[in-house]
Design a protein around this motif. Structure first.
Motif, PDB file in Angstrom:
ATOM      1  N   SER A  67      54.040  56.318  39.714  1.00 20.09           N
ATOM      2  CA  SER A  67      54.541  55.545  39.645  1.00 20.09           C
ATOM      3  C   SER A  67      53.480  54.112  40.238  1.00 20.09           C
ATOM      4  O   SER A  67      53.520  53.132  39.754  1.00 20.09           O
ATOM      5  CB  SER A  67      55.796  54.643  40.212  1.00 20.09           C
ATOM      6  N   THR A  68      52.695  54.434  40.866  1.00 24.82           N
ATOM      7  CA  THR A  68      52.039  53.332  41.757  1.00 24.82           C
ATOM      8  C   THR A  68      50.711  53.474  40.818  1.00 24.82           C
ATOM      9  O   THR A  68      50.480  51.835  41.534  1.00 24.82           O
ATOM     10  CB  THR A  68      51.271  55.143  42.769  1.00 24.82           C
ATOM     11  N   VAL A  69      50.328  54.008  40.213  1.00 24.56           N
ATOM     12  CA  VAL A  69      49.208  54.747  39.300  1.00 24.56           C
ATOM     13  C   VAL A  69      49.753  52.869  38.534  1.00 24.56           C
ATOM     14  O   VAL A  69      48.808  51.839  38.100  1.00 24.56           O
ATOM     15  CB  VAL A  69      48.987  55.652  38.471  1.00 24.56           C
ATOM     16  N   ILE A  70      51.028  52.570  37.810  1.00 23.70           N
ATOM     17  CA  ILE A  70      50.980  51.807  36.865  1.00 23.70           C
ATOM     18  C   ILE A  70      51.412  50.213  37.616  1.00 23.70           C
ATOM     19  O   ILE A  70      51.533  49.126  36.689  1.00 23.70           O
ATOM     20  CB  ILE A  70      52.941  52.475  36.021  1.00 23.70           C
ATOM     21  N   SER A  71      51.906  50.275  39.339  1.00 22.39           N
ATOM     22  CA  SER A  71      52.312  48.813  39.828  1.00 22.39           C
ATOM     23  C   SER A  71      50.855  48.492  40.304  1.00 22.39           C
ATOM     24  O   SER A  71      50.663  47.384  40.605  1.00 22.39           O
ATOM     25  CB  SER A  71      52.909  49.286  41.281  1.00 22.39           C
ATOM     26  N   LEU A  72      49.501  49.802  40.424  1.00 26.02           N
ATOM     27  CA  LEU A  72      48.230  48.708  40.664  1.00 26.02           C
ATOM     28  C   LEU A  72      47.520  48.290  39.181  1.00 26.02           C
ATOM     29  O   LEU A  72      47.175  47.400  39.864  1.00 26.02           O
ATOM     30  CB  LEU A  72      47.050  49.661  41.346  1.00 26.02           C
ATOM     31  N   LEU A  73      47.986  49.017  38.199  1.00 28.27           N
ATOM     32  CA  LEU A  73      47.804  48.874  37.236  1.00 28.27           C
ATOM     33  C   LEU A  73      48.133  47.283  36.770  1.00 28.27           C
ATOM     34  O   LEU A  73      47.236  46.277  36.393  1.00 28.27           O
ATOM     35  CB  LEU A  73      48.037  49.398  36.026  1.00 28.27           C
ATOM     36  N   GLU A  74      49.501  47.066  36.523  1.00 32.00           N
ATOM     37  CA  GLU A  74      49.535  45.674  36.787  1.00 32.00           C
ATOM     38  C   GLU A  74      49.580  44.388  37.812  1.00 32.00           C
ATOM     39  O   GLU A  74      50.505  43.727  37.200  1.00 32.00           O
ATOM     40  CB  GLU A  74      52.038  46.457  36.856  1.00 32.00           C
ATOM     41  N   ARG A  75      49.191  44.867  38.326  1.00 28.98           N
ATOM     42  CA  ARG A  75      48.854  44.547  40.364  1.00 28.98           C
ATOM     43  C   ARG A  75      49.305  43.830  40.470  1.00 28.98           C
ATOM     44  O   ARG A  75      49.597  42.698  41.250  1.00 28.98           O
ATOM     45  CB  ARG A  75      47.395  42.970  39.752  1.00 28.98           C
ATOM     46  N   PHE A  76      50.457  44.542  40.842  1.00 29.74           N
ATOM     47  CA  PHE A  76      51.835  44.366  41.672  1.00 29.74           C
ATOM     48  C   PHE A  76      50.962  44.584  43.373  1.00 29.74           C
ATOM     49  O   PHE A  76      51.215  44.186  43.831  1.00 29.74           O
ATOM     50  CB  PHE A  76      52.650  45.399  41.326  1.00 29.74           C
ATOM     51  N   TYR A  77      49.356  45.372  43.338  1.00 31.01           N
ATOM     52  CA  TYR A  77      49.589  45.792  44.531  1.00 31.01           C
ATOM     53  C   TYR A  77      48.021  46.018  44.477  1.00 31.01           C
ATOM     54  O   TYR A  77      48.008  46.141  42.695  1.00 31.01           O
ATOM     55  CB  TYR A  77      49.636  46.645  45.297  1.00 31.01           C
ATOM     56  N   ASP A  78      46.621  45.416  45.118  1.00 32.75           N
ATOM     57  CA  ASP A  78      45.821  45.430  45.159  1.00 32.75           C
ATOM     58  C   ASP A  78      45.598  46.900  45.599  1.00 32.75           C
ATOM     59  O   ASP A  78      46.198  47.439  46.368  1.00 32.75           O
ATOM     60  CB  ASP A  78      45.203  44.608  45.727  1.00 32.75           C
ATOM     61  N   VAL A  79      43.783  47.744  44.913  1.00 26.99           N
ATOM     62  CA  VAL A  79      43.638  49.020  45.341  1.00 26.99           C
ATOM     63  C   VAL A  79      42.736  48.538  47.144  1.00 26.99           C
ATOM     64  O   VAL A  79      42.316  47.185  47.250  1.00 26.99           O
ATOM     65  CB  VAL A  79      42.678  49.749  44.449  1.00 26.99           C
ATOM     66  N   THR A  80      43.004  49.919  47.727  1.00 26.25           N
ATOM     67  CA  THR A  80      42.556  49.311  48.918  1.00 26.25           C
ATOM     68  C   THR A  80      41.084  50.056  49.401  1.00 26.25           C
ATOM     69  O   THR A  80      40.400  49.727  49.777  1.00 26.25           O
ATOM     70  CB  THR A  80      42.936  49.664  50.139  1.00 26.25           C
ATOM     71  N   GLY A  81      40.149  50.630  48.123  1.00 29.15           N
ATOM     72  CA  GLY A  81      39.549  50.900  47.906  1.00 29.15           C
ATOM     73  C   GLY A  81      39.338  51.294  46.134  1.00 29.15           C
ATOM     74  O   GLY A  81      40.024  51.448  45.423  1.00 29.15           O
ATOM     75  N   GLY A  82      37.650  50.836  46.437  1.00 28.70           N
ATOM     76  CA  GLY A  82      37.609  50.888  44.538  1.00 28.70           C
ATOM     77  C   GLY A  82      38.202  50.385  43.862  1.00 28.70           C
ATOM     78  O   GLY A  82      37.710  49.320  44.017  1.00 28.70           O
ATOM     79  N   SER A  83      38.134  50.416  42.472  1.00 23.12           N
ATOM     80  CA  SER A  83      37.751  49.396  41.185  1.00 23.12           C
ATOM     81  C   SER A  83      39.204  49.577  39.632  1.00 23.12           C
ATOM     82  O   SER A  83      39.243  51.130  40.064  1.00 23.12           O
ATOM     83  CB  SER A  83      36.743  48.015  41.454  1.00 23.12           C
ATOM     84  N   ILE A  84      39.694  48.678  39.587  1.00 23.58           N
ATOM     85  CA  ILE A  84      40.491  49.097  38.311  1.00 23.58           C
ATOM     86  C   ILE A  84      39.898  48.481  37.432  1.00 23.58           C
ATOM     87  O   ILE A  84      40.239  46.633  37.650  1.00 23.58           O
ATOM     88  CB  ILE A  84      42.174  48.810  38.152  1.00 23.58           C
ATOM     89  N   LYS A  85      39.386  48.407  36.139  1.00 26.94           N
ATOM     90  CA  LYS A  85      38.982  47.338  34.569  1.00 26.94           C
ATOM     91  C   LYS A  85      39.991  47.467  33.265  1.00 26.94           C
ATOM     92  O   LYS A  85      39.902  48.529  33.311  1.00 26.94           O
ATOM     93  CB  LYS A  85      38.074  47.599  34.857  1.00 26.94           C
ATOM     94  N   ILE A  86      39.791  46.576  33.173  1.00 27.82           N
ATOM     95  CA  ILE A  86      40.663  46.610  31.783  1.00 27.82           C
ATOM     96  C   ILE A  86      39.432  45.638  30.942  1.00 27.82           C
ATOM     97  O   ILE A  86      38.830  44.745  31.372  1.00 27.82           O
ATOM     98  CB  ILE A  86      41.598  45.516  31.759  1.00 27.82           C
ATOM     99  N   ASP A  87      38.477  46.803  29.508  1.00 31.36           N
ATOM    100  CA  ASP A  87      37.462  46.284  29.489  1.00 31.36           C
ATOM    101  C   ASP A  87      36.590  45.424  29.599  1.00 31.36           C
ATOM    102  O   ASP A  87      36.200  44.775  29.520  1.00 31.36           O
ATOM    103  CB  ASP A  87      38.529  45.178  28.306  1.00 31.36           C
ATOM    104  N   GLY A  88      35.526  46.242  30.659  1.00 29.67           N
ATOM    105  CA  GLY A  88      35.177  46.442  31.803  1.00 29.67           C
ATOM    106  C   GLY A  88      34.995  45.011  32.462  1.00 29.67           C
ATOM    107  O   GLY A  88      34.360  45.196  32.999  1.00 29.67           O
ATOM    108  N   LYS A  89      36.362  44.815  32.455  1.00 39.40           N
ATOM    109  CA  LYS A  89      37.195  43.398  33.536  1.00 39.40           C
ATOM    110  C   LYS A  89      37.858  44.003  34.913  1.00 39.40           C
ATOM    111  O   LYS A  89      38.281  44.594  34.297  1.00 39.40           O
ATOM    112  CB  LYS A  89      37.682  42.558  32.804  1.00 39.40           C
ATOM    113  N   ASN A  90      37.492  43.869  35.653  1.00 40.66           N
ATOM    114  CA  ASN A  90      37.917  44.175  37.121  1.00 40.66           C
ATOM    115  C   ASN A  90      39.126  43.388  36.994  1.00 40.66           C
ATOM    116  O   ASN A  90      38.919  41.226  37.196  1.00 40.66           O
ATOM    117  CB  ASN A  90      36.983  43.777  38.630  1.00 40.66           C
ATOM    118  N   ILE A  91      40.306  43.902  36.686  1.00 40.11           N
ATOM    119  CA  ILE A  91      41.907  42.902  37.174  1.00 40.11           C
ATOM    120  C   ILE A  91      41.763  42.205  38.523  1.00 40.11           C
ATOM    121  O   ILE A  91      42.501  41.142  37.722  1.00 40.11           O
ATOM    122  CB  ILE A  91      43.175  44.143  36.770  1.00 40.11           C
ATOM    123  N   LYS A  92      41.470  42.501  39.551  1.00 36.84           N
ATOM    124  CA  LYS A  92      40.822  41.081  40.076  1.00 36.84           C
ATOM    125  C   LYS A  92      40.773  40.261  39.817  1.00 36.84           C
ATOM    126  O   LYS A  92      40.865  39.145  40.100  1.00 36.84           O
ATOM    127  CB  LYS A  92      40.720  41.791  41.510  1.00 36.84           C
TER     128      LYS A  92
END
Length: 133
Positions: free
Chosen positions: A74-99
């Motif tokens: 569930s944490t993976v999904i919450s991070l993907l939906e950006r309910f929280y921000d990662v504390t390290g690393g990055s999440i990208k959709i279509d090569g763009k950082n979700i932040k």
């Protein structure tokens, strides 16, 4: 009086993560990349939920997150939906950082079915109308 002061505290609170703003999401293909993601919940900084989590998911594929309770699914999904921000690393959709993306537009391109569905005491059709489905 005590309850109303707490209510106004909550209403006046400014979210840590922006609800709007950032790069518009005009079209989302759906390539997802978790790149060396670390995460701990703000309330439990001593417990790392994800440690160096890396996965690439191609658009239009199906992926199952399987594991024991408390394993971070569930944490993976919450991070993907950006309910929280990662504390390290990055999440990208279509090569763009979700932040860098507009969170509300990004979420508009996703579907999420919660583990705790919210249903009203009416018919299924009425529930769909209430939830905007």
């Amino acid at each position: 009086i005590g309850a109303s002061s707490r209510t106004f505290e909550i209403i006046d609170r400014i979210p840590e993560l922006p609800l709007r703003g950032g790069e518009p999401v005009v079209k989302c293909n759906g390539d997802i990349s978790f790149d060396h993601v670390n995460f701990h919940y703000p309330s439990r900084p001593d417990i790392e939920v994800l440690n160096d989590f890396t996965i690439d998911i191609a658009a239009n594929t199906t992926v199952a997150l399987v594991g024991q309770s408390g394993g971070g699914k569930s944490t993976v999904i919450s991070l993907l939906e950006r309910f929280y921000d990662v504390t390290g690393g990055s999440i990208k959709i279509d090569g763009k950082n979700i932040k860098d993306l507009d969170s509300s537009e990004m979420r508009f391109n996703m579907g999420l079915v919660s583990q705790e569905p919210v249903l009203f005491g009416v018919s299924i059709m009425d529930n769909n109308e209430q939830l905007g489905v």
